[in-house]
Design a protein around this motif. Sequence first.
Motif, PDB file in Angstrom:
ATOM      1  N   ARG A  98      18.700 -21.194   8.959  1.00  0.00           N
ATOM      2  CA  ARG A  98      17.966 -22.724   8.765  1.00  0.00           C
ATOM      3  C   ARG A  98      18.408 -23.157   7.256  1.00  0.00           C
ATOM      4  NH1 ARG A  98      11.887 -22.093  11.185  1.00  0.00           N
ATOM      5  NH2 ARG A  98      12.524 -21.665  13.221  1.00  0.00           N
ATOM      6  N   GLN A  99      18.907 -22.319   6.378  1.00  0.00           N
ATOM      7  CA  GLN A  99      19.356 -22.905   5.186  1.00  0.00           C
ATOM      8  C   GLN A  99      17.983 -23.288   4.656  1.00  0.00           C
ATOM      9  OE1 GLN A  99      22.775 -25.363   5.476  1.00  0.00           O
ATOM     10  NE2 GLN A  99      23.899 -23.522   5.818  1.00  0.00           N
ATOM     11  N   THR A 100      16.756 -22.958   4.637  1.00  0.00           N
ATOM     12  CA  THR A 100      15.508 -23.112   4.000  1.00  0.00           C
ATOM     13  C   THR A 100      14.718 -22.112   3.522  1.00  0.00           C
ATOM     14  OG1 THR A 100      13.826 -24.765   4.142  1.00  0.00           O
ATOM     15  CG2 THR A 100      14.285 -23.466   6.233  1.00  0.00           C
ATOM     16  N   MET A 101      13.939 -22.272   2.421  1.00  0.00           N
ATOM     17  CA  MET A 101      13.213 -21.088   1.873  1.00  0.00           C
ATOM     18  C   MET A 101      12.014 -21.866   1.376  1.00  0.00           C
ATOM     19  SD  MET A 101      12.775 -17.861   1.360  1.00  0.00           S
ATOM     20  CE  MET A 101      14.325 -17.071   1.299  1.00  0.00           C
ATOM     21  N   PRO A 102      10.848 -21.762   2.234  1.00  0.00           N
ATOM     22  CA  PRO A 102       9.555 -22.388   1.713  1.00  0.00           C
ATOM     23  C   PRO A 102       9.307 -21.627   0.395  1.00  0.00           C
ATOM     24  CG  PRO A 102       9.402 -21.584   4.041  1.00  0.00           C
ATOM     25  CD  PRO A 102      10.611 -20.879   3.616  1.00  0.00           C
ATOM     26  N   ARG A 103       8.508 -22.525  -0.464  1.00  0.00           N
ATOM     27  CA  ARG A 103       8.224 -22.006  -1.540  1.00  0.00           C
ATOM     28  C   ARG A 103       7.151 -20.948  -1.670  1.00  0.00           C
ATOM     29  NH1 ARG A 103       7.689 -24.084  -7.360  1.00  0.00           N
ATOM     30  NH2 ARG A 103       8.990 -25.716  -6.896  1.00  0.00           N
ATOM     31  N   ASP A 104       7.272 -19.866  -2.528  1.00  0.00           N
ATOM     32  CA  ASP A 104       6.279 -18.845  -2.555  1.00  0.00           C
ATOM     33  C   ASP A 104       5.873 -18.116  -1.307  1.00  0.00           C
ATOM     34  OD1 ASP A 104       6.101 -19.225  -5.372  1.00  0.00           O
ATOM     35  OD2 ASP A 104       4.363 -20.521  -4.938  1.00  0.00           O
ATOM     36  N   LEU A 105       6.865 -17.888  -0.548  1.00  0.00           N
ATOM     37  CA  LEU A 105       6.839 -17.240   0.744  1.00  0.00           C
ATOM     38  C   LEU A 105       6.543 -15.851   0.774  1.00  0.00           C
ATOM     39  CD1 LEU A 105       6.942 -17.604   3.981  1.00  0.00           C
ATOM     40  CD2 LEU A 105       9.446 -16.952   3.837  1.00  0.00           C
ATOM     41  N   ALA A 106       5.451 -15.273   0.956  1.00  0.00           N
ATOM     42  CA  ALA A 106       5.005 -13.871   1.131  1.00  0.00           C
ATOM     43  C   ALA A 106       4.409 -13.570   2.285  1.00  0.00           C
ATOM     44  CB  ALA A 106       4.035 -13.741  -0.318  1.00  0.00           C
ATOM     45  N   PHE A 107       4.406 -12.054   2.622  1.00  0.00           N
ATOM     46  CA  PHE A 107       3.735 -11.578   3.737  1.00  0.00           C
ATOM     47  C   PHE A 107       3.507  -9.934   3.453  1.00  0.00           C
ATOM     48  CE2 PHE A 107       7.075 -14.376   5.842  1.00  0.00           C
ATOM     49  CZ  PHE A 107       6.591 -15.041   6.525  1.00  0.00           C
ATOM     50  N   PRO A 108       2.236  -9.642   3.994  1.00  0.00           N
ATOM     51  CA  PRO A 108       1.786  -8.487   4.033  1.00  0.00           C
ATOM     52  C   PRO A 108       3.040  -7.636   4.559  1.00  0.00           C
ATOM     53  CG  PRO A 108       0.496  -9.628   5.445  1.00  0.00           C
ATOM     54  CD  PRO A 108       1.379 -10.515   4.961  1.00  0.00           C
ATOM     55  N   ALA A 109       3.303  -6.533   3.930  1.00  0.00           N
ATOM     56  CA  ALA A 109       4.378  -5.516   4.404  1.00  0.00           C
ATOM     57  C   ALA A 109       4.213  -4.099   4.245  1.00  0.00           C
ATOM     58  CB  ALA A 109       5.626  -5.903   3.902  1.00  0.00           C
ATOM     59  N   ILE A 110       5.021  -3.221   4.859  1.00  0.00           N
ATOM     60  CA  ILE A 110       4.954  -1.969   4.699  1.00  0.00           C
ATOM     61  C   ILE A 110       6.554  -1.539   4.397  1.00  0.00           C
ATOM     62  CG2 ILE A 110       4.989   0.566   5.915  1.00  0.00           C
ATOM     63  CD1 ILE A 110       3.151  -0.839   7.867  1.00  0.00           C
ATOM     64  N   ASN A 111       6.414  -0.933   3.018  1.00  0.00           N
ATOM     65  CA  ASN A 111       7.654  -0.715   2.371  1.00  0.00           C
ATOM     66  C   ASN A 111       8.379   0.546   2.985  1.00  0.00           C
ATOM     67  OD1 ASN A 111       6.455   1.605   1.290  1.00  0.00           O
ATOM     68  ND2 ASN A 111       6.299   0.581  -0.834  1.00  0.00           N
ATOM     69  N   SER A 112       9.788   0.791   2.619  1.00  0.00           N
ATOM     70  CA  SER A 112      10.398   2.097   3.071  1.00  0.00           C
ATOM     71  C   SER A 112       9.531   3.290   2.862  1.00  0.00           C
ATOM     72  CB  SER A 112      11.850   2.049   2.757  1.00  0.00           C
ATOM     73  OG  SER A 112      11.736   2.445   1.209  1.00  0.00           O
ATOM     74  N   GLU A 113       8.816   3.544   1.932  1.00  0.00           N
ATOM     75  CA  GLU A 113       7.931   4.865   1.911  1.00  0.00           C
ATOM     76  C   GLU A 113       6.729   4.674   2.851  1.00  0.00           C
ATOM     77  OE1 GLU A 113       8.645   7.184  -0.485  1.00  0.00           O
ATOM     78  OE2 GLU A 113      10.357   6.320  -0.564  1.00  0.00           O
ATOM     79  N   GLY A 114       6.249   3.627   3.389  1.00  0.00           N
ATOM     80  CA  GLY A 114       5.360   3.729   4.447  1.00  0.00           C
ATOM     81  C   GLY A 114       4.047   3.390   3.866  1.00  0.00           C
ATOM     82  N   ASP A 115       4.261   2.384   2.303  1.00  0.00           N
ATOM     83  CA  ASP A 115       3.122   2.101   1.947  1.00  0.00           C
ATOM     84  C   ASP A 115       2.719   0.731   2.176  1.00  0.00           C
ATOM     85  OD1 ASP A 115       2.706   4.717   0.549  1.00  0.00           O
ATOM     86  OD2 ASP A 115       4.325   4.110  -0.811  1.00  0.00           O
ATOM     87  N   LEU A 116       1.603   0.217   2.070  1.00  0.00           N
ATOM     88  CA  LEU A 116       1.202  -1.219   2.285  1.00  0.00           C
ATOM     89  C   LEU A 116       1.591  -1.837   1.001  1.00  0.00           C
ATOM     90  CD1 LEU A 116      -2.333  -0.758   4.047  1.00  0.00           C
ATOM     91  CD2 LEU A 116      -0.041  -0.929   5.069  1.00  0.00           C
ATOM     92  N   CYS A 117       2.040  -3.105   1.207  1.00  0.00           N
ATOM     93  CA  CYS A 117       2.548  -4.026  -0.059  1.00  0.00           C
ATOM     94  C   CYS A 117       2.741  -5.334   0.371  1.00  0.00           C
ATOM     95  CB  CYS A 117       3.833  -3.195  -0.510  1.00  0.00           C
ATOM     96  SG  CYS A 117       5.465  -3.435   0.722  1.00  0.00           S
ATOM     97  N   THR A 118       3.179  -6.198  -0.337  1.00  0.00           N
ATOM     98  CA  THR A 118       3.412  -7.514  -0.147  1.00  0.00           C
ATOM     99  C   THR A 118       5.193  -7.769  -0.428  1.00  0.00           C
ATOM    100  OG1 THR A 118       1.246  -8.270  -0.892  1.00  0.00           O
ATOM    101  CG2 THR A 118       3.015  -9.838  -0.724  1.00  0.00           C
ATOM    102  N   SER A 119       5.675  -8.493   0.383  1.00  0.00           N
ATOM    103  CA  SER A 119       7.253  -9.132   0.373  1.00  0.00           C
ATOM    104  C   SER A 119       7.078 -10.349   0.042  1.00  0.00           C
ATOM    105  CB  SER A 119       7.808  -8.776   1.754  1.00  0.00           C
ATOM    106  OG  SER A 119       8.118  -7.296   1.848  1.00  0.00           O
ATOM    107  N   ARG A 120       7.784 -10.725  -0.989  1.00  0.00           N
ATOM    108  CA  ARG A 120       7.839 -12.027  -1.480  1.00  0.00           C
ATOM    109  C   ARG A 120       9.271 -12.299  -1.424  1.00  0.00           C
ATOM    110  NH1 ARG A 120       3.299 -13.285  -3.352  1.00  0.00           N
ATOM    111  NH2 ARG A 120       1.883 -11.780  -4.393  1.00  0.00           N
ATOM    112  N   TYR A 121       9.619 -13.703  -0.835  1.00  0.00           N
ATOM    113  CA  TYR A 121      10.953 -14.123  -0.709  1.00  0.00           C
ATOM    114  C   TYR A 121      11.228 -15.188  -1.641  1.00  0.00           C
ATOM    115  CZ  TYR A 121      10.661 -11.636   3.566  1.00  0.00           C
ATOM    116  OH  TYR A 121      10.235 -10.106   4.369  1.00  0.00           O
TER     117      TYR A 121
END
Length: 100
Positions: free
Chosen positions: A77-100
């Motif tokens: 889409r060639q677009t990136m919303p400002r301060d885009l963040a999602f609750p995530a699980i990292n590669s270690e299996g820990d709960l975290c937040t992913s920011r784009y």
Amino acid sequence: QLETLEQEEQECLELRPHPTEKTTHIVSHEHGMTVTKTLQEGEAEPQCHSFSYSRAKLRARLLEGASLLLLRVLARRQTMPRDLAFPAINSEGDLCTSRY
């Protein structure tokens, strides 16, 4: 709506004299997700640690595969919303937040 059913990550370090292998396995089930971490150092017995997250804790969380898919959609889409963040699980299996 996408849902991660299973994810596995394997990391190998060829360090002498004790090569190390680390595996993280995440599997979905009716009550949530179970994360199993295994660490094998040289010839020692593998160390295994397993824990689970309930469906309530996982609500709207992105795993690595879903995160890659989201990044591809945003790139297309060639677009990136400002301060885009999602609750995530990292590669270690820990709960975290992913920011784009």
